[in-house]
Design a protein around this motif. Structure first.
Motif, PDB file in Angstrom:
ATOM      1  N   VAL A 156       7.288  -1.304  18.973  1.00 47.76           N
ATOM      2  CA  VAL A 156       7.163   0.090  18.527  1.00 47.76           C
ATOM      3  C   VAL A 156       6.471   0.110  17.169  1.00 47.76           C
ATOM      4  CG1 VAL A 156       8.414   2.196  17.892  1.00 47.76           C
ATOM      5  CG2 VAL A 156       9.242   0.763  19.786  1.00 47.76           C
ATOM      6  N   ASN A 157       5.549   1.051  17.002  1.00 48.09           N
ATOM      7  CA  ASN A 157       4.924   1.199  15.694  1.00 48.09           C
ATOM      8  C   ASN A 157       4.900   2.648  15.239  1.00 48.09           C
ATOM      9  OD1 ASN A 157       2.563   0.920  17.803  1.00 48.09           O
ATOM     10  ND2 ASN A 157       1.689   2.100  16.101  1.00 48.09           N
ATOM     11  N   VAL A 158       5.001   2.803  13.928  1.00 46.95           N
ATOM     12  CA  VAL A 158       4.920   4.102  13.275  1.00 46.95           C
ATOM     13  C   VAL A 158       3.476   4.608  13.407  1.00 46.95           C
ATOM     14  CG1 VAL A 158       4.960   5.210  11.001  1.00 46.95           C
ATOM     15  CG2 VAL A 158       6.764   3.590  11.651  1.00 46.95           C
ATOM     16  N   GLY A 159       3.328   5.887  13.740  1.00 47.14           N
ATOM     17  CA  GLY A 159       2.003   6.487  13.823  1.00 47.14           C
ATOM     18  C   GLY A 159       1.661   7.280  12.572  1.00 47.14           C
ATOM     19  N   ASP A 160       0.435   7.786  12.519  1.00 53.44           N
ATOM     20  CA  ASP A 160      -0.037   8.545  11.359  1.00 53.44           C
ATOM     21  C   ASP A 160       0.826   9.767  11.079  1.00 53.44           C
ATOM     22  OD1 ASP A 160      -2.139   6.748  11.310  1.00 53.44           O
ATOM     23  OD2 ASP A 160      -3.598   8.126  12.188  1.00 53.44           O
ATOM     24  N   VAL A 161       1.373  10.381  12.129  1.00 56.12           N
ATOM     25  CA  VAL A 161       2.179  11.595  11.942  1.00 56.12           C
ATOM     26  C   VAL A 161       3.414  11.293  11.091  1.00 56.12           C
ATOM     27  CG1 VAL A 161       3.555  13.366  13.122  1.00 56.12           C
ATOM     28  CG2 VAL A 161       1.334  12.680  14.065  1.00 56.12           C
ATOM     29  N   ILE A 162       4.097  10.192  11.387  1.00 57.21           N
ATOM     30  CA  ILE A 162       5.262   9.797  10.586  1.00 57.21           C
ATOM     31  C   ILE A 162       4.831   9.461   9.166  1.00 57.21           C
ATOM     32  CG2 ILE A 162       7.031   8.016  10.276  1.00 57.21           C
ATOM     33  CD1 ILE A 162       7.816  10.009  12.406  1.00 57.21           C
ATOM     34  N   GLU A 163       3.669   8.823   9.007  1.00 53.73           N
ATOM     35  CA  GLU A 163       3.186   8.517   7.657  1.00 53.73           C
ATOM     36  C   GLU A 163       3.009   9.799   6.846  1.00 53.73           C
ATOM     37  OE1 GLU A 163      -0.683   6.572   5.385  1.00 53.73           O
ATOM     38  OE2 GLU A 163       0.030   5.661   7.236  1.00 53.73           O
ATOM     39  N   ILE A 164       2.433  10.829   7.458  1.00 53.95           N
ATOM     40  CA  ILE A 164       2.218  12.093   6.746  1.00 53.95           C
ATOM     41  C   ILE A 164       3.538  12.785   6.465  1.00 53.95           C
ATOM     42  CG2 ILE A 164       1.175  14.390   6.909  1.00 53.95           C
ATOM     43  CD1 ILE A 164      -1.060  13.059   8.632  1.00 53.95           C
ATOM     44  N   TRP A 165       4.415  12.897   7.471  1.00 50.98           N
ATOM     45  CA  TRP A 165       5.715  13.550   7.265  1.00 50.98           C
ATOM     46  C   TRP A 165       6.513  12.869   6.162  1.00 50.98           C
ATOM     47  CZ3 TRP A 165       6.962  14.161  13.153  1.00 50.98           C
ATOM     48  CH2 TRP A 165       6.585  15.464  13.580  1.00 50.98           C
ATOM     49  N   SER A 166       6.445  11.540   6.102  1.00 54.37           N
ATOM     50  CA  SER A 166       7.237  10.797   5.114  1.00 54.37           C
ATOM     51  C   SER A 166       6.531  10.682   3.766  1.00 54.37           C
ATOM     52  CB  SER A 166       7.552   9.393   5.648  1.00 54.37           C
ATOM     53  OG  SER A 166       6.388   8.587   5.692  1.00 54.37           O
ATOM     54  N   ASN A 167       5.368  11.329   3.636  1.00 52.25           N
ATOM     55  CA  ASN A 167       4.568  11.266   2.407  1.00 52.25           C
ATOM     56  C   ASN A 167       4.227   9.825   2.020  1.00 52.25           C
ATOM     57  OD1 ASN A 167       3.231  12.801   0.322  1.00 52.25           O
ATOM     58  ND2 ASN A 167       4.761  12.059  -1.124  1.00 52.25           N
ATOM     59  N   GLY A 168       3.993   9.009   3.048  1.00 50.27           N
ATOM     60  CA  GLY A 168       3.562   7.632   2.820  1.00 50.27           C
ATOM     61  C   GLY A 168       4.690   6.628   2.662  1.00 50.27           C
ATOM     62  N   LYS A 169       5.937   7.078   2.750  1.00 47.84           N
ATOM     63  CA  LYS A 169       7.056   6.118   2.662  1.00 47.84           C
ATOM     64  C   LYS A 169       6.991   5.135   3.825  1.00 47.84           C
ATOM     65  CE  LYS A 169      12.109   5.820   2.639  1.00 47.84           C
ATOM     66  NZ  LYS A 169      13.393   6.572   2.726  1.00 47.84           N
ATOM     67  N   TYR A 170       6.739   5.653   5.011  1.00 46.22           N
ATOM     68  CA  TYR A 170       6.540   4.819   6.192  1.00 46.22           C
ATOM     69  C   TYR A 170       5.067   4.895   6.570  1.00 46.22           C
ATOM     70  CZ  TYR A 170      11.602   5.594   6.564  1.00 46.22           C
ATOM     71  OH  TYR A 170      12.948   5.681   6.310  1.00 46.22           O
TER      72      TYR A 170
END
Length: 328
Positions: free
Chosen positions: A229-243
């Motif tokens: 499983v990998n984090v996608g760009d959407v999670i990166e944006i929602w988390s403000n770059g934390k993930y």
């Protein structure tokens, strides 16, 4: 499912020749090669137990948090998908790729058409039902993981799912044939996924997936019956770059074909994606973007690696262009 350029047929006709269009570029040739350190890192890729995670097990939630911060990738075990479902998907797909080229071409259609049952093949027998069952189970796994991501981001477990008008899922089967010059070819070029998360099933016996970690390409060794499983760009944006979504690629094997089964889970095209307020600790790194616009640009423009994520970053070239327009 048949690719536009049928690499399977190219290899069958002439296994000792690689067409020039498939050779890596000079930039890709300069990429660091896998080293002993990379193989050591491979053994440290996090393994998450979904049965514990879904029960809110604190230690497992902490492991997920660290995996998303430090790796952007992890393997998931004890996910509850029956071995028969996983193996059924693999067996039926192998049979599909063994069909004559003419038969595969008869059911080929542009991706833009989406899911059209008229194009489902009659063989292998029961293929549609096998894919339906597999996809349904993977979507359940994806939803449980997104609920856990919501929890470790300090929200109610249904918050992230609620930010999707609708949770979409696309399944793509990647077929990478054996290659006589594996060091000169990439099966899939480096990229990050334009998704919320991606759930991947690998073949148990063929290593091909590599992720970029600490300046190296780290192989992801298959664990039987596990999902990657990998984090996608959407999670990166929602988390403000934390993930962060992480660059990854696939390399061919000299003697074996490799199949992988990628389930992309993502929002509705009309959803607007932006950092969640309480996760903006000092400065806001990303602006609000309409997911459909972001997806189309990422998929159609000539970006390299993670360059496309710059479209969502505050202070990107697009912002500068808007500012200049206002000033003029």
């Amino acid at each position: 499912m048949a690719s536009r350029v049928n690499v399977q047929e190219i290899v069958r006709c002439n296994p000792l020749q690689v067409p020039e269009k498939f050779l890596i570029s000079r930039r890709e040739e300069d990429e660091p090669k896998s080293t002993a350190d990379a193989f050591d890192l491979s053994s440290r890729i996090p393994i998450i137990d979904l049965s514990l995670l879904s029960r809110g097990h604190k230690e497992e939630l902490n492991k997920l948090d660290q995996a998303c911060k430090e790796w952007g990738f992890f393997q998931v075990v004890n996910h509850g998908v029956a071995t028969e479902v996983l193996q059924g998907m693999k067996d039926a797909t192998v049979k599909f790729f063994e069909l004559p080229l003419e038969e595969k071409n008869n059911i080929r259609f542009p991706p833009a058409n989406g899911r059209n049952l008229e194009f489902w093949p009659d063989s292998p027998n029961g293929f549609k039902e096998i894919i339906e069952e597999y996809s349904s189970e993977v979507k359940r796994v994806g939803e449980e993981l997104i609920e856990s991501l919501s929890t470790i981001m300090g929200m109610e477990k249904d918050t992230l799912l609620g930010l999707h008008k609708e949770l979409f899922q696309t399944l793509r089967v990647n077929y990478i044939p054996p290659c006589c010059r594996p060091e000169k070819v990439l099966g899939i070029r480096p990229h990050s996924d334009v998704t919320t998360i991606t759930v991947l099933m690998q073949e148990d016996s063929v290593i091909g997936l590599q992720i970029r970690k600490d300046g190296q390409w780290v192989p992801v060794k298959p664990i039987p019956s596990a999902f990657v499983v990998n984090v996608g760009d959407v999670i990166e944006i929602w988390s403000n770059g934390k993930y962060k979504s992480v660059e990854h690629r696939a390399v061919p094997n000299e003697s074996k074909a490799r199949l992988s089964y990628a389930s992309f889970i993502f929002p509705h095209f009309d959803d607007e994606i932006e950092p969640i307020d309480h996760l903006v600790e000092s400065s806001r790194m990303y602006k609000k973007v309409k997911y459909g616009d972001y997806l189309v640009k990422a998929m159609t423009e000539d970006f390299i690696g993670k360059e496309h994520t710059g479209m969502a970053k505050i202070g990107s070239s697009a912002d500068v262009a808007v500012l200049l327009t206002h000033l003029l």
